[in-house]
Design a protein around this motif. Structure first.
Motif, mmCIF file in Angstrom:
data_model
loop_
_atom_site.group_PDB
_atom_site.id
_atom_site.type_symbol
_atom_site.label_atom_id
_atom_site.label_comp_id
_atom_site.label_asym_id
_atom_site.label_seq_id
_atom_site.Cartn_x
_atom_site.Cartn_y
_atom_site.Cartn_z
ATOM 1 N N ASP A 37 11.421 -5.826 -51.985
ATOM 2 C CA ASP A 37 10.942 -6.901 -52.577
ATOM 3 C C ASP A 37 9.409 -7.639 -51.769
ATOM 4 N N LYS A 40 7.153 -5.034 -52.893
ATOM 5 C CA LYS A 40 6.624 -5.241 -54.367
ATOM 6 C C LYS A 40 5.640 -6.522 -54.446
ATOM 7 N N ALA A 41 6.104 -7.344 -53.645
ATOM 8 C CA ALA A 41 5.228 -8.645 -53.387
ATOM 9 C C ALA A 41 3.786 -8.320 -53.043
ATOM 10 N N ALA A 43 2.361 -5.513 -53.156
ATOM 11 C CA ALA A 43 1.461 -4.907 -54.022
ATOM 12 C C ALA A 43 1.129 -5.609 -55.246
ATOM 13 N N ASP A 44 2.085 -6.408 -55.745
ATOM 14 C CA ASP A 44 1.481 -7.659 -56.494
ATOM 15 C C ASP A 44 0.351 -8.304 -55.945
ATOM 16 N N ALA A 45 0.311 -8.942 -54.812
ATOM 17 C CA ALA A 45 -0.673 -9.752 -54.262
ATOM 18 C C ALA A 45 -2.043 -9.047 -54.186
ATOM 19 N N SER A 47 -2.842 -6.313 -55.943
ATOM 20 C CA SER A 47 -3.494 -6.368 -57.242
ATOM 21 C C SER A 47 -4.081 -7.549 -57.800
ATOM 22 N N SER A 48 -3.459 -8.643 -57.566
ATOM 23 C CA SER A 48 -3.862 -9.862 -57.850
ATOM 24 C C SER A 48 -5.192 -10.240 -57.397
#
Length: 355
Positions: A37, A40-41, A43-45, A47-48
């Motif tokens: 998790d 993934k968080a 990576a999402d951060a 990307s954002s």
């Protein structure tokens, strides 16, 4: 074959029971899930953040970088050109240099040579070039800064049109309120560009402001009078400017003699005085032409006026005029035109106010 061996050979092989795998504990499962998790968080951060950064922040950084580079280069070019003009430095040319560069190194024209004879020419050129360079650098700062601000606002999604319209209204209002100040600044720039006068020149700016220019600013010009008064003249109020020390000057010496004096005798005596001034080794370098006598210029009830004049280097006319008057008086006394007497009208030379 023995019965034991026979029994071992005929017996069926027994199955090997595998060792059961250890069952994962609940704590290990939770740790792996937390790590996944977190990755993934992250990576999402990332990307954002990248998606956000490639928007208006990156645009603003590009605008700032390009604007600063352009401003620095423009200021360096302006400073370099202004300093070269101020110091009179030229490009070194050879026989293999391009024709346009050799043309720039051509021999100065006659008017350039006359201007170079002025000891204050270099100082005036340097002062004018550096002042104009300072004005251009300030203008570049304002121009580039305004463009950068408008582009940044546009990158942020702010409407630029209404802002420009409101700025125009404010500018008009300020223009009406400070129109005299704007007039002074524009006049100051034109004075410097047109080289009407510079530091060290003796000028007459009207309204009694006559003297030596000590400083030329964009708003005011400082003129030091002969009696020590420092005049501050607003550039926008200068309607005319008389420069007495630009390119060349003229020494004028007016001599008054008694009315009964012989005109030819006076002219001969004054001619000898003019020749003496021209032959003087200290005064001859100041002359651009030989002094001459103009003749009778005015007659009143008791005196006649003669005028001696000579073209001189800028700023040297007063010294030559004083020497012309002194030697003229000596020659007139030697010729018997002027006789010392308590009752005689002295042949006083009309004094000029030296600025």
């Amino acid at each position: 074959m023995t019965p034991v061996i026979s029994t071992l050979r005929t017996a069926a092989p027994t199955a090997v029971t595998p060792t059961p795998a250890p069952t994962p504990s609940p704590s290990a499962t939770n740790t792996e899930s937390a790590v996944e998790d977190t990755i993934k968080a992250a990576a999402d951060a990332g990307s954002s953040f990248w998606e956000w950064f490639t928007g208006w922040p990156l645009q603003i950084l590009i605008i700032l970088a390009i604007g600063i580079v352009v401003l620095v280069l423009l200021r360096r070019v302006i400073a370099h050109v202004a300093e070269r003009i101020a110091t009179g430095a030229g490009t070194t040319t050879t026989e293999t240099s391009p024709a346009w560069r050799r043309y720039l190194q051509r021999t100065p024209f006659v008017e350039d040579a006359i201007a170079m004879a002025n000891p204050l020419a270099s100082q005036r050129r340097a002062q004018r070039a550096r002042t104009v360079g300072s004005v251009l650098r300030s203008t570049a700062n304002i121009f580039i800064g305004t463009i950068m601000a408008l582009m940044i606002l546009q990158a942020l999604g702010q409407p630029v049109g209404p802002l420009v319209a409101s700025a125009g209204v404010v500018g008009v209002a300020l223009g009406f309120g400070a129109q005299s100040l704007v007039k002074d600044f524009i006049s100051g720039v034109l004075l410097l560009v047109e080289d009407q006068f510079g530091v060290g020149d003796v000028v007459d700016l009207g309204s009694g402001a006559t003297g030596t220019v000590e400083e030329v600013q964009l708003r005011v010009t400082q003129v030091r009078a002969f009696d020590g008064t420092l005049w501050y003249v607003r550039n926008g109020e200068i309607l005319r400017a008389g420069n007495m020390t630009q390119q060349w000057s003229r020494a004028v010496a007016e001599v008054r003699v008694p009315l009964e004096a012989d005109v030819d005798t006076v002219r001969v005596a004054l001619g000898r005085a003019a020749d003496d001034v021209q032959a003087d080794p200290e005064l001859s370098p100041l002359l651009l032409e030989a002094p001459s006598v103009r003749g009778v210029d005015a007659v009143n009830d008791i005196t006649m006026s003669f005028t001696l004049h000579a073209q001189t280097r800028p700023g040297d006319q007063w010294e030559v005029s004083r020497e012309l008057r002194r030697r003229a008086q000596e020659e007139l006394r030697a010729a018997g035109v002027l006789v010392p007497s308590a009752d005689a009208e002295p042949a006083v030379l009309e004094q000029e106010t030296e600025a």
